[in-house]
Design a protein around this motif. Sequence first.
Motif, PDB file in Angstrom:
ATOM      1  N   SER A 123     -15.902  -1.215  -6.172  1.00 63.81           N
ATOM      2  CA  SER A 123     -14.629  -0.515  -6.043  1.00 63.81           C
ATOM      3  C   SER A 123     -14.506   0.555  -7.124  1.00 63.81           C
ATOM      4  O   SER A 123     -14.899   0.320  -8.270  1.00 63.81           O
ATOM      5  N   LEU A 132     -10.386   0.696 -14.266  1.00 60.39           N
ATOM      6  CA  LEU A 132      -9.583  -0.509 -14.500  1.00 60.39           C
ATOM      7  C   LEU A 132      -8.729  -0.897 -13.296  1.00 60.39           C
ATOM      8  O   LEU A 132      -7.952  -1.836 -13.357  1.00 60.39           O
ATOM      9  N   HIS A 133      -8.852  -0.143 -12.209  1.00 59.35           N
ATOM     10  CA  HIS A 133      -7.998  -0.418 -11.039  1.00 59.35           C
ATOM     11  C   HIS A 133      -8.508  -1.659 -10.300  1.00 59.35           C
ATOM     12  O   HIS A 133      -9.689  -1.715  -9.954  1.00 59.35           O
ATOM     13  N   ASP A 134      -7.604  -2.602 -10.040  1.00 57.18           N
ATOM     14  CA  ASP A 134      -8.082  -3.796  -9.326  1.00 57.18           C
ATOM     15  C   ASP A 134      -7.157  -4.318  -8.241  1.00 57.18           C
ATOM     16  O   ASP A 134      -7.447  -5.334  -7.623  1.00 57.18           O
ATOM     17  N   GLU A 189       1.172  11.880  -9.955  1.00 58.41           N
ATOM     18  CA  GLU A 189       0.474  13.167  -9.825  1.00 58.41           C
ATOM     19  C   GLU A 189       1.422  14.335 -10.096  1.00 58.41           C
ATOM     20  O   GLU A 189       1.038  15.320 -10.718  1.00 58.41           O
ATOM     21  N   ALA A 200      -9.007  -3.202   3.355  1.00 56.70           N
ATOM     22  CA  ALA A 200      -9.479  -4.590   3.433  1.00 56.70           C
ATOM     23  C   ALA A 200      -9.789  -5.004   4.873  1.00 56.70           C
ATOM     24  O   ALA A 200     -10.779  -5.690   5.135  1.00 56.70           O
ATOM     25  N   ASN A 234       0.826  -1.216   0.000  1.00 56.77           N
ATOM     26  CA  ASN A 234       0.000   0.000   0.000  1.00 56.77           C
ATOM     27  C   ASN A 234       0.857   1.262   0.000  1.00 56.77           C
ATOM     28  O   ASN A 234       0.614   2.184  -0.764  1.00 56.77           O
ATOM     29  N   GLY A 272     -15.848   1.750 -16.337  1.00 60.20           N
ATOM     30  CA  GLY A 272     -14.970   2.890 -16.604  1.00 60.20           C
ATOM     31  C   GLY A 272     -13.690   2.850 -15.801  1.00 60.20           C
ATOM     32  O   GLY A 272     -12.775   3.638 -16.035  1.00 60.20           O
ATOM     33  N   THR A 317     -12.211   9.589  -9.402  1.00 54.54           N
ATOM     34  CA  THR A 317     -13.334  10.439  -8.990  1.00 54.54           C
ATOM     35  C   THR A 317     -14.450  10.365 -10.039  1.00 54.54           C
ATOM     36  O   THR A 317     -15.621  10.438  -9.702  1.00 54.54           O
TER      37      THR A 317
HETATM   38  C1  B12 Z   1      -1.736   1.392  -9.885  1.00 53.66           C
HETATM   39  C2  B12 Z   1      -2.503   2.550 -10.450  1.00 53.66           C
HETATM   40  C3  B12 Z   1      -2.925   2.471 -11.770  1.00 53.66           C
HETATM   41  C4  B12 Z   1      -2.756   1.220 -12.629  1.00 53.66           C
HETATM   42  C5  B12 Z   1      -3.845   0.212 -12.209  1.00 53.66           C
HETATM   43  C6  B12 Z   1      -3.394  -1.221 -12.367  1.00 53.66           C
HETATM   44  C7  B12 Z   1      -4.316  -2.162 -11.670  1.00 53.66           C
HETATM   45  N1  B12 Z   1      -4.265  -3.385 -12.121  1.00 53.66           N
HETATM   46  O1  B12 Z   1      -5.061  -1.819 -10.747  1.00 53.66           O
HETATM   47  C8  B12 Z   1      -2.938   1.792 -14.068  1.00 53.66           C
HETATM   48  C9  B12 Z   1      -1.575   2.144 -14.605  1.00 53.66           C
HETATM   49  C10 B12 Z   1      -3.649   0.880 -15.063  1.00 53.66           C
HETATM   50  C11 B12 Z   1      -3.699   3.080 -13.781  1.00 53.66           C
HETATM   51  C12 B12 Z   1      -4.410   3.745 -14.751  1.00 53.66           C
HETATM   52  C13 B12 Z   1      -4.997   4.998 -14.543  1.00 53.66           C
HETATM   53  N2  B12 Z   1      -4.919   5.728 -13.432  1.00 53.66           N
HETATM   54 CO1  B12 Z   1      -4.270   5.050 -11.727  1.00 53.66          CO
HETATM   55  N3  B12 Z   1      -3.408   4.735 -10.093  1.00 53.66           N
HETATM   56  C14 B12 Z   1      -2.758   3.699  -9.640  1.00 53.66           C
HETATM   57  C15 B12 Z   1      -2.231   4.007  -8.210  1.00 53.66           C
HETATM   58  C16 B12 Z   1      -0.759   4.409  -8.320  1.00 53.66           C
HETATM   59  C17 B12 Z   1      -2.317   2.907  -7.187  1.00 53.66           C
HETATM   60  C18 B12 Z   1      -3.720   2.316  -6.941  1.00 53.66           C
HETATM   61  C19 B12 Z   1      -3.534   1.125  -6.053  1.00 53.66           C
HETATM   62  O2  B12 Z   1      -3.417   0.018  -6.539  1.00 53.66           O
HETATM   63  N4  B12 Z   1      -3.390   1.349  -4.715  1.00 53.66           N
HETATM   64  C20 B12 Z   1      -3.080   0.303  -3.755  1.00 53.66           C
HETATM   65  C21 B12 Z   1      -4.368  -0.394  -3.283  1.00 53.66           C
HETATM   66  C22 B12 Z   1      -4.028  -1.497  -2.312  1.00 53.66           C
HETATM   67  O3  B12 Z   1      -5.163   0.564  -2.608  1.00 53.66           O
HETATM   68  P1  B12 Z   1      -6.678   0.873  -3.033  1.00 53.66           P
HETATM   69  O4  B12 Z   1      -6.877   0.620  -4.451  1.00 53.66           O
HETATM   70  O5  B12 Z   1      -7.050   2.188  -2.467  1.00 53.66           O
HETATM   71  O6  B12 Z   1      -7.521  -0.274  -2.270  1.00 53.66           O
HETATM   72  C23 B12 Z   1      -7.709  -0.362  -0.869  1.00 53.66           C
HETATM   73  C24 B12 Z   1      -8.892   0.471  -0.340  1.00 53.66           C
HETATM   74  O7  B12 Z   1      -9.217   1.591  -1.120  1.00 53.66           O
HETATM   75  C25 B12 Z   1     -10.014  -0.501  -0.211  1.00 53.66           C
HETATM   76  N5  B12 Z   1     -10.857  -0.827  -1.363  1.00 53.66           N
HETATM   77  C26 B12 Z   1     -10.668  -0.617  -2.676  1.00 53.66           C
HETATM   78  N6  B12 Z   1     -11.689  -1.096  -3.395  1.00 53.66           N
HETATM   79  C27 B12 Z   1     -12.552  -1.635  -2.531  1.00 53.66           C
HETATM   80  C28 B12 Z   1     -13.779  -2.263  -2.739  1.00 53.66           C
HETATM   81  C29 B12 Z   1     -14.486  -2.735  -1.645  1.00 53.66           C
HETATM   82  C30 B12 Z   1     -15.777  -3.430  -1.854  1.00 53.66           C
HETATM   83  C31 B12 Z   1     -13.972  -2.559  -0.333  1.00 53.66           C
HETATM   84  C32 B12 Z   1     -14.725  -3.070   0.797  1.00 53.66           C
HETATM   85  C33 B12 Z   1     -12.748  -1.929  -0.132  1.00 53.66           C
HETATM   86  C34 B12 Z   1     -12.043  -1.474  -1.222  1.00 53.66           C
HETATM   87  O8  B12 Z   1      -9.341  -1.689   0.165  1.00 53.66           O
HETATM   88  C35 B12 Z   1      -8.141  -1.804  -0.619  1.00 53.66           C
HETATM   89  C36 B12 Z   1      -7.138  -2.679   0.067  1.00 53.66           C
HETATM   90  O9  B12 Z   1      -6.829  -2.223   1.374  1.00 53.66           O
HETATM   91  C37 B12 Z   1      -3.173   5.191  -7.806  1.00 53.66           C
HETATM   92  C38 B12 Z   1      -2.614   6.136  -6.736  1.00 53.66           C
HETATM   93  C39 B12 Z   1      -3.247   5.899  -5.368  1.00 53.66           C
HETATM   94  N7  B12 Z   1      -2.570   6.381  -4.380  1.00 53.66           N
HETATM   95  O10 B12 Z   1      -4.324   5.352  -5.234  1.00 53.66           O
HETATM   96  C40 B12 Z   1      -3.407   5.853  -9.175  1.00 53.66           C
HETATM   97  C41 B12 Z   1      -4.645   6.703  -9.403  1.00 53.66           C
HETATM   98  C42 B12 Z   1      -5.866   6.069  -8.764  1.00 53.66           C
HETATM   99  N8  B12 Z   1      -4.781   6.666 -10.868  1.00 53.66           N
HETATM  100  C43 B12 Z   1      -5.134   7.800 -11.380  1.00 53.66           C
HETATM  101  C44 B12 Z   1      -5.332   8.057 -12.762  1.00 53.66           C
HETATM  102  C45 B12 Z   1      -5.600   9.501 -13.148  1.00 53.66           C
HETATM  103  C46 B12 Z   1      -5.283   7.027 -13.707  1.00 53.66           C
HETATM  104  C47 B12 Z   1      -5.553   7.156 -15.214  1.00 53.66           C
HETATM  105  C48 B12 Z   1      -6.756   8.045 -15.589  1.00 53.66           C
HETATM  106  C49 B12 Z   1      -4.251   7.665 -15.853  1.00 53.66           C
HETATM  107  C50 B12 Z   1      -4.319   7.969 -17.345  1.00 53.66           C
HETATM  108  N9  B12 Z   1      -3.950   9.173 -17.670  1.00 53.66           N
HETATM  109  O11 B12 Z   1      -4.681   7.144 -18.145  1.00 53.66           O
HETATM  110  C51 B12 Z   1      -5.761   5.687 -15.631  1.00 53.66           C
HETATM  111  C52 B12 Z   1      -7.243   5.278 -15.565  1.00 53.66           C
HETATM  112  C53 B12 Z   1      -7.511   3.930 -16.096  1.00 53.66           C
HETATM  113  C54 B12 Z   1      -8.933   3.527 -15.772  1.00 53.66           C
HETATM  114  N10 B12 Z   1      -9.862   3.764 -16.698  1.00 53.66           N
HETATM  115  O12 B12 Z   1      -9.198   3.040 -14.697  1.00 53.66           O
HETATM  116  C55 B12 Z   1      -5.362   8.857 -10.301  1.00 53.66           C
HETATM  117  C56 B12 Z   1      -6.841   9.118 -10.020  1.00 53.66           C
HETATM  118  C57 B12 Z   1      -7.112  10.587  -9.799  1.00 53.66           C
HETATM  119  C58 B12 Z   1      -8.553  10.860  -9.579  1.00 53.66           C
HETATM  120  N11 B12 Z   1      -8.768  11.795  -8.694  1.00 53.66           N
HETATM  121  O13 B12 Z   1      -9.447  10.303 -10.133  1.00 53.66           O
HETATM  122  C59 B12 Z   1      -4.530   8.254  -9.097  1.00 53.66           C
HETATM  123  C60 B12 Z   1      -5.061   8.654  -7.696  1.00 53.66           C
HETATM  124  C61 B12 Z   1      -3.054   8.738  -9.276  1.00 53.66           C
HETATM  125  C62 B12 Z   1      -2.885  10.210  -9.017  1.00 53.66           C
HETATM  126  N12 B12 Z   1      -2.494  10.578  -7.810  1.00 53.66           N
HETATM  127  O14 B12 Z   1      -3.110  11.006  -9.906  1.00 53.66           O
HETATM  128  N13 B12 Z   1      -3.564   3.458 -12.477  1.00 53.66           N
END
Ligand code: B12
Length: 229
Positions: A163, A117-119, A69, A214, A58, A115, A167
């Motif tokens: 998930s 793709l984050h997983d 960013e 999680a 994380n 819309g 935004t």
């Molecule tokens: C990895 C990543 C990607 C990867 C995703 C790969 C994959 N297989 O997931 C790739 C490179 C594909 C990607 C693409 C894009 N991304 Co991106 N990405 C990220 C990044 C760096 C990490 C996300 C992540 O995996 N975090 C780690 C996990 C463990 O944390 P998490 O997802 O938050 O999940 C935890 C909790 O939120 C919660 N949770 C999540 N889902 C759920 C669901 C349920 C039911 C429950 C109970 C809990 C829960 O539990 C999880 C585990 O503890 C983030 C930055 C960030 N800090 O979030 C940007 C980020 C999310 N991405 C961003 C952007 C802009 C994009 C793109 C638009 C970039 C572009 N120009 O194309 C594209 C969009 C693609 C699309 N249509 O989705 C922005 C979003 C900004 C916004 N305000 O919307 C971020 C914040 C980066 C930034 N700071 O600018 N991205």
Amino acid sequence: MSKTDCLDALEHVIVMGHLDADDEGFDGMMEGTPGALELTRTAIEEEIDPQNILKTFNRAMEIVGKKFESGEYLLPDMLASAECVGDAMEILEPLLTEGTGSEGKGKFLIATVKGDLHDIGKNIVITMLKGAGYKVIDLGIDVPADEILEGIKKYQPDFVGLSALLTTTMIEMEHVVKKIREAGFDGITICIGGAPTSEEFAKKIGANLHCKDAMDAIEKIKTVRRNIS
Ligand code: B12
């Protein structure tokens, strides 16, 4: 290597998109040194708590997000780090799910909304749910509302998890929740998660629970009585 050093090294290689020793990482200099896969295995061998390994994933992704960013990282860089976590999770998963055996606590249908793709986060939630004894049906990423409704009809889950990491796709959650309620699936507990979501947003759109990560999901859904058995 101390446990702290091991986790710091793991965080660093993920940020650098350095998957394994055959991979050169962003700076082209890391070939031959341990990458995310080797260091995850080392962390397990050192008996580091798998939850701390997860926290390291994380933290690393937080840093990657900030670098993206600020413009320091481009999309392929973010993707390389995501691949490190995705593949390392496969190594860690057995430790998080072992010893539970039963799937008797309820059915949890989960999807990343249309819309989006984050997983990585969703997959971590899935692993933790399985570890806690839930049966999980994963519909994947970029899932339209109608497909989620079909899934509900087919699998009759107790919980639906949505998930969203963007935004822009948070709005899709509202649409999905509305459709679920309109279809009359009132007994289902809807949980939402993903960095841009909040307790307040969950209330606003009529979801039952917001889970910040999680572990929070496991704690919160434990308190919910099952609707379907
Ligand atoms: C990895 C990543 C990607 C990867 C995703 C790969 C994959 N297989 O997931 C790739 C490179 C594909 C990607 C693409 C894009 N991304 Co991106 N990405 C990220 C990044 C760096 C990490 C996300 C992540 O995996 N975090 C780690 C996990 C463990 O944390 P998490 O997802 O938050 O999940 C935890 C909790 O939120 C919660 N949770 C999540 N889902 C759920 C669901 C349920 C039911 C429950 C109970 C809990 C829960 O539990 C999880 C585990 O503890 C983030 C930055 C960030 N800090 O979030 C940007 C980020 C999310 N991405 C961003 C952007 C802009 C994009 C793109 C638009 C970039 C572009 N120009 O194309 C594209 C969009 C693609 C699309 N249509 O989705 C922005 C979003 C900004 C916004 N305000 O919307 C971020 C914040 C980066 C930034 N700071 O600018 N991205």
